[in-house]
Design an enzyme around this catalytic site. Sequence first.
Site, mmCIF file in Angstrom:
data_model
loop_
_atom_site.group_PDB
_atom_site.id
_atom_site.type_symbol
_atom_site.label_atom_id
_atom_site.label_comp_id
_atom_site.label_asym_id
_atom_site.label_seq_id
_atom_site.Cartn_x
_atom_site.Cartn_y
_atom_site.Cartn_z
ATOM 1 N N CYS A 174 2.700 -7.799 14.102
ATOM 2 C CA CYS A 174 2.848 -8.388 15.437
ATOM 3 C C CYS A 174 4.131 -9.189 15.530
ATOM 4 C CB CYS A 174 1.657 -9.283 15.744
ATOM 5 S SG CYS A 174 1.598 -10.697 14.649
ATOM 6 N N CYS A 199 4.407 -11.987 12.936
ATOM 7 C CA CYS A 199 4.780 -11.503 11.603
ATOM 8 C C CYS A 199 6.294 -11.324 11.550
ATOM 9 C CB CYS A 199 4.167 -10.141 11.313
ATOM 10 S SG CYS A 199 2.403 -10.084 11.397
ATOM 11 N N ASP A 239 -11.632 6.437 -9.116
ATOM 12 C CA ASP A 239 -11.195 6.025 -10.439
ATOM 13 C C ASP A 239 -11.427 4.516 -10.484
ATOM 14 O OD1 ASP A 239 -9.616 5.742 -12.819
ATOM 15 O OD2 ASP A 239 -8.017 5.024 -11.524
ATOM 16 N N ASP A 283 -5.247 6.469 -9.141
ATOM 17 C CA ASP A 283 -3.881 5.968 -9.193
ATOM 18 C C ASP A 283 -3.133 6.342 -10.464
ATOM 19 O OD1 ASP A 283 -5.242 4.274 -10.972
ATOM 20 O OD2 ASP A 283 -3.661 2.783 -10.732
ATOM 21 N N ASP A 305 -5.467 10.629 -13.518
ATOM 22 C CA ASP A 305 -6.172 11.089 -12.322
ATOM 23 C C ASP A 305 -5.465 12.245 -11.634
ATOM 24 O OD1 ASP A 305 -8.047 8.991 -12.487
ATOM 25 O OD2 ASP A 305 -6.559 7.634 -11.631
#
Lengths: 57, 728
Positions: free
Chosen positions: B44, B47, B448, B627, B631
């Site tokens: 926004c 921010c 995971d 990650d 994996d």
Amino acid sequence: MDILIYLIPASLLLGGIGLAAFFWALKDRQFEDPLGDANRILKPDWEDHPAPQSKSA
Amino acid sequence: MTYVEHPSLMACPACAVVPSAERLASLAAPQSTRLMLSLPTAHCALCMTTIEHGLENLPGVRSARVNLSLRRVSVDADADVTADRLILNLARLGYEAHELDAGLLSATETDRQSQELLMRLGVAGFSMMNVMLLSVAVWSGAEDATRQLFHWISAIIALPTVAFAGQPFFRSAWACIKARRLGMDVPISLALILACAMSLFETVMGGRYAYFDAAVSLTFFLLAGRYLDHRTRAVARSAAEHLAALEVPRAQVLREGAEIVLPLAQVVVGDLVRVRPGGRMPVDGVVMDGASEVDRSLLTGETLPVYTGPGSRVSAGEVNLTGPLTLRVTAAGRDSSLHQMADLVAVAESAKTLYTGLAERAAQIYAPLVHLLSGGAFVFWLWQTGGDVRFAINISAAVLIITCPCALGLAVPAVVTAASGKLFRKGLLIKHGTALERLAEVDTVVFDKTGTLTLGLPEPVGLSDYPAEVISVAMALAAASSHPLAVALAAHSAAQGIRPAVLTALHEVPGYGVEGQWQGELARLGRATWVGATPLSVTATYLMLNGATFAFAFTDRLRPGAEVAVAALMAQGKQVVLLSGDGEGAVAPMAARLGITDWTANALPTDKAARVAALTAHGHKVLMVGDGLNDTAALVAAHVSISPASALDAARVASDIVLLGQDMAPIVDALRIASQARRRIKENFAISAAYNIVAVPLALAGLASPLAAALAMSLSSITVSLNALRLR
């Protein structure tokens, strides 16, 4: 209907100006961050003489 | 990336020879850098202000500008400003940030393409408005000379427009024809060309009907769809590319006694490479010198650091924790285990593109049907009228124009754009075009553990069981080390308001721990064997003090939103599975806490992939969330996959969707939005089919006028776009 001779070129000219303005805005990268620009007007700080923006933001 | 600006103020050639004072000054002055950071959580005006001000107040920063659409900030700063410092400051302001490679970002190919599309769209829009204006006059009854004049003016506007703005369709249609395929763009191009040619002929002959408005508005609506499609993809692609640029492919190589930094491609087998504490192994190798612990969690999912000393083998991608290591390279670049895994991913990636999206399936039915209808109409009317070619072509062109997939061309891109935009705002980046559709079919979710459900950040447990004195000594020792367990211990006890004890002769013994003198006694914090304690089954560090030993156990901190996400997925009736490479001691309590009953510990990478394949074989559509390198095979085998932004490069490449923020809750939204998006796409197909069912018989019967064509086209395109916007 003779008026058409003026009106049609006039409408084309006006449309053409709009198109040219669109090209300019596009080249000026004004479509880069629509969301940010919309929010930028809400920023509490503002300047009387804003510095020219960097073009590659 | 650094760049130097020296505007040339000199015009005469003689001056150009003499280096200007300005140039000399710019050479001497610190060069400026442009840094790019990705900001997944900025959303926004506030921010934007906070971030820009926060950065601009830092010494050395000249300007900072946030791009909210792309969620990134570009910073102009002096050369000595590093991205790490900016990231640290943003973290203090409460914003997560990742560095992006600014070099890749400046003016990318995709950027240029979208500008080009936008320009064509603008041209098509301009002439659509003008031609429509003239056409309305014709439809409302302009006769003879006036109609002729209006047709001619329309032709003058429309023909160059179609020739310029229609190029993307012509190009891709030509490519299709050359490859002997029948894509969506072939009937589109045919309709555009036929409409223009026929209208021009009718204009020359002084006929009643001209379809210039249809040709131009067709171009406009289709370009709009094409532009939306391109933009979604471009935003996702560029952000994904820049995340990939996070890891700098360099190594510190010892050659002839000197330490030089080389790009990874130039490192050869047999080189000596130095890896500092905190650094990631760039190559596979054998440790020649130094002792340390390495974190293999990204490769295997183990959270316990592994001791390494001379003779140990390490693989690329592992993180060196405590002491500097010198490696003899056994495999580098293409041959390293990290890269081999990435290659496997690339192979599997190409297999994944075999999935045909809804749009493609629609085009496969649509394209032949349209050609058949139009050709059939031509033959029928040629026979019916006894050889009136002009009339027959008129009808077949009208059929092509009316069936032309304006709505079909918008049906998928409009929905995908709306959905991806929504998900991007929630912090999810859709990398693959059909990922949303595949996500909608998911019924099983495989997680995971390390780095996915957890943050991979250890957190001490049960600290309050120990006397304050013990903790304060442990804290003082921990503060002297950069080992993740030590850092966590120091930070956690500091947060509880404990003050560190005063120790002397503090020093770190690489690979073992930290020792120091406390009130004349030796105190040690580190590995169990080194301090003389019996090791626990969970991640822990050990303290030796006054002859007694204390164990500090750690647990991995749960990713924010993980509990909510798992609970919500179960509530949606999805089957949730936890597959971890970590030991049972760490996995079982985690599974219990999340309420996951189907879990496996000590899973090897192949086990994970096999499990996903088995689930798929049983007819399940699997969403894999992971990650690590362990994996990647499973990520690729799954129907659709998600990885967090902190994941290893190979895992992010393998996955279809990247989770930009830390919070896991958006995954649930993603599943919901995806199934909603698929419903909207199907509705859109139904809408455009309905319009065709009404309009095509009219066209076939020769009753279609340009007005009817324009109405059908605009109405269907607008309804389809509005339907896409209903996505919530």
